[in-house]
Design a protein around this motif. Structure first.
Motif, PDB file in Angstrom:
ATOM      1  N   LYS A 208       0.977  -1.210   0.195  1.00  0.00           N
ATOM      2  CA  LYS A 208      -0.004   0.091   0.169  1.00  0.00           C
ATOM      3  C   LYS A 208       0.942   1.307  -0.108  1.00  0.00           C
ATOM      4  O   LYS A 208       0.575   2.322  -0.553  1.00  0.00           O
ATOM      5  N   THR A 209       1.984   1.151   0.616  1.00  0.00           N
ATOM      6  CA  THR A 209       3.077   2.243   0.873  1.00  0.00           C
ATOM      7  C   THR A 209       3.684   2.641  -0.672  1.00  0.00           C
ATOM      8  O   THR A 209       3.804   3.665  -0.858  1.00  0.00           O
ATOM      9  N   LEU A 210       4.122   1.534  -1.241  1.00  0.00           N
ATOM     10  CA  LEU A 210       4.716   1.772  -2.307  1.00  0.00           C
ATOM     11  C   LEU A 210       3.776   2.053  -3.563  1.00  0.00           C
ATOM     12  O   LEU A 210       3.913   2.770  -4.444  1.00  0.00           O
ATOM     13  N   LYS A 211       2.410   1.629  -3.441  1.00  0.00           N
ATOM     14  CA  LYS A 211       1.338   2.255  -4.461  1.00  0.00           C
ATOM     15  C   LYS A 211       1.174   3.829  -4.259  1.00  0.00           C
ATOM     16  O   LYS A 211       1.145   4.481  -5.225  1.00  0.00           O
ATOM     17  N   LYS A 212       1.273   4.196  -2.962  1.00  0.00           N
ATOM     18  CA  LYS A 212       1.068   5.685  -2.819  1.00  0.00           C
ATOM     19  C   LYS A 212       2.364   6.508  -3.481  1.00  0.00           C
ATOM     20  O   LYS A 212       2.136   7.288  -4.020  1.00  0.00           O
ATOM     21  N   LEU A 213       3.625   5.948  -3.435  1.00  0.00           N
ATOM     22  CA  LEU A 213       4.708   6.654  -3.999  1.00  0.00           C
ATOM     23  C   LEU A 213       4.624   6.505  -5.261  1.00  0.00           C
ATOM     24  O   LEU A 213       4.857   7.406  -6.135  1.00  0.00           O
ATOM     25  N   ALA A 214       4.025   5.439  -5.930  1.00  0.00           N
ATOM     26  CA  ALA A 214       3.987   5.363  -7.592  1.00  0.00           C
ATOM     27  C   ALA A 214       2.963   6.117  -7.846  1.00  0.00           C
ATOM     28  O   ALA A 214       2.972   6.755  -9.166  1.00  0.00           O
ATOM     29  N   ALA A 215       1.796   6.397  -7.223  1.00  0.00           N
ATOM     30  CA  ALA A 215       0.765   7.256  -7.454  1.00  0.00           C
ATOM     31  C   ALA A 215       1.161   8.853  -7.591  1.00  0.00           C
ATOM     32  O   ALA A 215       0.696   9.529  -8.664  1.00  0.00           O
ATOM     33  N   ARG A 216       2.146   9.104  -6.900  1.00  0.00           N
ATOM     34  CA  ARG A 216       2.676  10.495  -6.991  1.00  0.00           C
ATOM     35  C   ARG A 216       3.675  10.600  -8.070  1.00  0.00           C
ATOM     36  O   ARG A 216       4.370  11.776  -8.028  1.00  0.00           O
ATOM     37  N   GLY A 217       4.120   9.696  -8.616  1.00  0.00           N
ATOM     38  CA  GLY A 217       5.233   9.611  -9.800  1.00  0.00           C
ATOM     39  C   GLY A 217       6.456   9.626  -9.313  1.00  0.00           C
ATOM     40  O   GLY A 217       7.427  10.175  -9.967  1.00  0.00           O
ATOM     41  N   PHE A 218       6.971   9.197  -8.044  1.00  0.00           N
ATOM     42  CA  PHE A 218       7.954   8.955  -7.615  1.00  0.00           C
ATOM     43  C   PHE A 218       8.685   7.881  -7.987  1.00  0.00           C
ATOM     44  O   PHE A 218      10.201   7.990  -7.953  1.00  0.00           O
ATOM     45  N   ILE A 219       8.138   6.572  -7.964  1.00  0.00           N
ATOM     46  CA  ILE A 219       8.636   5.421  -8.327  1.00  0.00           C
ATOM     47  C   ILE A 219       7.791   4.799  -9.377  1.00  0.00           C
ATOM     48  O   ILE A 219       6.623   5.194  -9.493  1.00  0.00           O
ATOM     49  N   ARG A 220       8.160   3.732 -10.171  1.00  0.00           N
ATOM     50  CA  ARG A 220       7.554   2.566 -10.727  1.00  0.00           C
ATOM     51  C   ARG A 220       7.867   1.364 -10.495  1.00  0.00           C
ATOM     52  O   ARG A 220       8.960   1.056 -10.679  1.00  0.00           O
ATOM     53  N   TRP A 221       6.789   0.662  -9.989  1.00  0.00           N
ATOM     54  CA  TRP A 221       7.254  -0.876  -9.507  1.00  0.00           C
ATOM     55  C   TRP A 221       7.350  -1.773 -10.815  1.00  0.00           C
ATOM     56  O   TRP A 221       6.277  -1.764 -11.453  1.00  0.00           O
TER      57      TRP A 221
END
Length: 249
Positions: free
Chosen positions: A206-219
């Motif tokens: 859930k935490t990584l999805k938040k970072l991805a949604a903000r455009g900071f990472i791509r899993w």
């Protein structure tokens, strides 16, 4: 264990690929001669293999030449805490050299190649080459600094701040030693992240999805691409690693 898998050297110390990188300080002629005699060979390690085992007494210490790995401790029930990630130029096994017994294990994340050194000659390094002895102290101090920051994360940062700090740290370390040339992916799974942050895999996801949604990472498949490292710095409230030139053995 690594001690059972030594191989002959592929690189001479004079042609060490780490010496070509501006991030690492240059050896003097006498230091290079000592390191060449200090080195006993090289070791190739497959992904998932154990380099050093907690509780073991290793006769060697190692410098990472290529590849990725991580240090970790485990509880009796199998729960794992990842302490840090190791990359080219990092030293493995110094704790066992000075304390007699390893207090953590080291596992390879990717194919790794390690330079192998004789543990028993470490005193000679300090007595005859004090600048190299200072380098070992610097390396240990840097590791302590990173572990301090990791403890701050687990103790005081929110889950989002923890994840941002961790991914920014791994990305910055990898970039500084050329590990991401041609491959933007950090070769870690969400389980690795969870075991580092002290979170469940569900919470980590859930935490990584938040970072991805903000455009900071791509899993990606078994890995993570950092898209906006400055954004991760801001979330973690961390300035990043600041050294411009570092030693290695």
């Amino acid at each position: 264990m690594a001690d059972k898998a030594k191989s002959s050297s592929t690189y001479s110390c004079e042609n060490c690929p780490l010496r070509d990188r501006s991030e690492f300080r240059a050896f003097t002629k006498s230091e290079l001669e000592f390191v060449r005699s200090f080195k006993t060979g090289e070791l190739s390690v497959d992904p998932g293999s154990t380099v050093l085992v907690e509780g073991s007494h290793s006769a060697h210490l190692f410098t990472v030449l290529t590849g990725w790995g991580f240090r970790y401790k485990t509880l009796e029930d199998g729960r794992r805490q990842i302490l840090n990630y190791v990359m080219p130029g990092d030293l493995i096994g110094l704790q066992g050299t000075l304390m007699g017994e390893m207090q953590h294990s080291v596992e390879a994340l990717s194919n790794m190649r390690l330079c192998v050194f004789e543990r028993d000659r470490t005193r000679e390094l300090f007595s005859k080459h004090p600048d190299l002895g200072y380098d070992l102290t610097w390396i240990a101090s840097r590791e302590e600094r990173i572990l301090d920051e990791n403890l701050l994360s687990i103790g005081r940062r929110t889950a989002l701040e923890r994840a941002a700090y961790l991914l920014a740290l791994i990305h910055q370390k990898a970039m500084s030693v050329g590990l991401l040339n041609g491959d933007v992916r950090l070769p870690i799974t969400q389980q690795h992240v969870a075991d580092t942050l002290g979170l469940s895999v569900v919470h980590t996801n859930k935490t990584l999805k938040k970072l991805a949604a903000r455009g900071f990472i791509r899993w990606l498949d078994r890995g993570c691409e950092v898209v906006n490292i400055e954004g991760l710095f801001d979330i973690a409230k961390w300035e990043g690693l600041t050294e411009e030139c570092r030693p290695f053995i």
